[in-house]
Design a protein around this motif. Structure first.
Motif, PDB file in Angstrom:
ATOM      1  N   HIS A 138       0.846  -1.193   0.000  1.00 49.80           N
ATOM      2  CA  HIS A 138       0.000   0.000   0.000  1.00 49.80           C
ATOM      3  C   HIS A 138       0.880   1.241   0.000  1.00 49.80           C
ATOM      4  O   HIS A 138       2.074   1.166   0.281  1.00 49.80           O
ATOM      5  N   ASP A 140       0.755   5.016   2.043  1.00 45.66           N
ATOM      6  CA  ASP A 140       0.071   5.514   3.234  1.00 45.66           C
ATOM      7  C   ASP A 140      -0.907   6.633   2.885  1.00 45.66           C
ATOM      8  O   ASP A 140      -0.566   7.574   2.150  1.00 45.66           O
ATOM      9  N   HIS A 252       4.660  -0.178   0.025  1.00 47.19           N
ATOM     10  CA  HIS A 252       5.356  -0.982   1.027  1.00 47.19           C
ATOM     11  C   HIS A 252       4.395  -1.907   1.762  1.00 47.19           C
ATOM     12  O   HIS A 252       3.200  -1.622   1.868  1.00 47.19           O
TER      13      HIS A 252
END
Ligand SMILES: [Fe+2]
Length: 292
Positions: A138, A140, A252
């Motif tokens: 994803h 953030d 990440h």
């Protein structure tokens, strides 16, 4: 661009050589994870904080707000809270000095976010929902806290006392994520963002940028075929390593690890050396609209 770029900075306080700083800024804004051989050494009276039993209830982290010197998420009495304030305040000041030296163009515009201490193990944890599952790749983006294009710069450190690494996976470049997920996202609704702000679901009005970033975050996590097929680079951060990431840009996933420190800073797009690489500018190019 390399997924991981090693930067040889070994001191939290010392000025950084100009060539090293220029290389670090270029790599950071290109979307690399910067890895530094830079331990955050605990003081003797901080060793007792290396325990997952400090956490209150089902919480996964203890957080500290440098703006008001308050600690949240710890289970304990005033003495423990004072100790955590000292520890996390020290991490905040160390990371701030490091960032000001390493990325001098940011220094005047850098905004403090929260400091976070995560003593609990990630592996085997059952997330509240797929949206909360950070073992999936994803970028953030947080539903309640709109950023209006400001960058999420995060400084991590592994303080694990048992020699255990923090294991991540890094996914494809942001431009590829945006090209894949933004065109299939619904358009932002100004009525909906006004209602969410009025009812305090969001802390301020959600911009078009925040809308698309949440769509990317959710779209990536919800797509299990994407998670399985997209190229990914495994990476381990050993105890004593610091890593610096634009976590709104770098795809990440966190697979395992415990005892980690993290400091968030917000960086305005105007402070960037290469604003055209920012998620805001990339998403504006993909969607063909102004997003803040
Ligand atoms: Fe994340």
């Amino acid at each position: 661009m390399n997924a991981i770029e090693t930067i040889f900075v070994t001191d939290w306080q010392a000025p950084v050589a100009p060539a090293t700083a220029a290389h670090a800024l270029d790599a950071l804004e290109a979307g690399s994870v910067l890895r530094l051989p830079l331990p955050f050494v605990l003081q003797a009276d901080e060793q007792s904080l290396l325990s997952p039993t400090l956490l209150s209830g089902a919480r996964k982290n203890i957080s500290y707000n440098p703006a008001n010197d308050r600690v949240q998420g710890a289970d304990g009495e005033a003495a423990l809270e004072a100790q955590l304030r000292g520890f996390l305040g020290r991490y905040h000041r160390s990371t701030r000095t490091l960032i000001e030296h390493l990325f001098a163009p940011y220094a005047a515009q850098l905004i403090d976010g929260r400091t976070s201490y995560r003593p609990a193990e990630i592996a085997g944890r059952v997330p509240k929902s797929w949206r909360h599952d950070d073992t999936r790749l994803h970028v953030d983006a947080f539903p309640a806290t709109p950023v209006h294009g400001r960058r999420l710069l995060r400084v991590f450190n592994n303080i694990n006392p048992h020699g255990e690494p923090r294991r991540w996976r890094v996914g494809e470049p942001f431009a590829d994520v945006a090209a894949r997920f933004a065109p299939r996202a619904p358009k932002p609704s100004s009525l909906k963002s006004a209602l969410m702000a009025a009812t305090k679901i969001t802390k301020s009005r959600r911009s078009g940028y925040d809308h698309y970033m949440l769509q990317l975050h959710d779209g990536m996590k919800a797509d299990l075929a994407y998670q399985a097929q997209v190229p990914k680079t495994p990476v381990e951060f050993a105890p004593g390593e610091t890593w610096i990431v634009y976590s709104d840009q770098v795809s990440h996933a966190v697979l395992s690890g415990r005892y980690m420190l993290e400091q968030t800073f917000y960086v305005p797009v105007a402070a960037l050396q290469y604003p055209e690489r920012s998620p805001l500018k990339v998403l504006e190019a993909v969607t063909g609209r102004a997003l803040v």
